[in-house]
Design a protein around this motif. Structure first.
Motif, mmCIF file in Angstrom:
data_model
loop_
_atom_site.group_PDB
_atom_site.id
_atom_site.type_symbol
_atom_site.label_atom_id
_atom_site.label_comp_id
_atom_site.label_asym_id
_atom_site.label_seq_id
_atom_site.Cartn_x
_atom_site.Cartn_y
_atom_site.Cartn_z
ATOM 1 N N MET A 1 -8.666 -4.470 -8.938
ATOM 2 C CA MET A 1 -7.590 -5.086 -8.202
ATOM 3 C C MET A 1 -6.275 -4.611 -8.810
ATOM 4 N N PHE A 2 -5.265 -4.404 -7.947
ATOM 5 C CA PHE A 2 -3.969 -3.956 -8.437
ATOM 6 C C PHE A 2 -2.855 -4.481 -7.544
ATOM 7 N N ILE A 3 -1.623 -4.444 -8.087
ATOM 8 C CA ILE A 3 -0.443 -4.831 -7.327
ATOM 9 C C ILE A 3 0.109 -3.592 -6.645
ATOM 10 N N ALA A 4 0.488 -3.754 -5.374
ATOM 11 C CA ALA A 4 1.065 -2.645 -4.617
ATOM 12 C C ALA A 4 2.190 -3.180 -3.749
ATOM 13 N N LYS A 5 3.101 -2.294 -3.391
ATOM 14 C CA LYS A 5 4.181 -2.640 -2.470
ATOM 15 C C LYS A 5 3.851 -2.052 -1.109
ATOM 16 N N VAL A 6 4.021 -2.848 -0.075
ATOM 17 C CA VAL A 6 3.803 -2.369 1.285
ATOM 18 C C VAL A 6 5.011 -1.527 1.677
ATOM 19 N N THR A 7 4.761 -0.250 1.975
ATOM 20 C CA THR A 7 5.863 0.657 2.301
ATOM 21 C C THR A 7 5.852 1.118 3.754
ATOM 22 N N GLY A 8 4.818 0.763 4.497
ATOM 23 C CA GLY A 8 4.758 1.170 5.892
ATOM 24 C C GLY A 8 3.480 0.713 6.560
ATOM 25 N N SER A 9 3.262 1.206 7.750
ATOM 26 C CA SER A 9 2.053 0.858 8.495
ATOM 27 C C SER A 9 1.502 2.111 9.171
#
Length: 104
Positions: A1-9
């Motif tokens: 599991m990791f932290i990520a930033k949503v940058t698009g779709s």
């Protein structure tokens, strides 16, 4: 599991039938900055993850990858490798707040 930033779709009008109706997001994993450990920085990589929670661009999310991505009730029958399993409210490292969704 990791932290990520949503940058698009991602929009795919032609896909396997079981994927119809599932939101696909571009997520960029983040890590703790090395020296001061006071902020999170990008790893420079991106993944596509299925979102079942309603997160959006700019949100930090928890991502589960690999066969574990198919262990949620919503994804157990899907041909996926990454899923958003949480929307991050805050991150605390060594008693220091390095991220807060509300900006405080």
């Amino acid at each position: 599991m990791f932290i990520a930033k949503v940058t698009g779709s991602v929009v795919a009008t032609q896909k396997v039938g079981s994927m119809t109706g599932h939101k696909l997001l571009v997520v960029e994993p983040y890590r703790l900055e090395d020296k001061k450990r006071a902020s999170m920085v990008s790893t420079g990589r991106t993944f596509i993850a299925v979102d079942t929670l309603g997160s959006g661009e700019g949100d930090y999310v928890l991502v589960c990858q690999g066969s574990s991505a198919r262990l949620t009730p919503e994804t157990k029958e899907l041909p996926i490798d990454a899923v958003v399993i949480g929307i991050v409210d805050s991150v605390h490292i060594e008693k220091r707040n390095v991220y807060d969704r509300n900006g405080s």
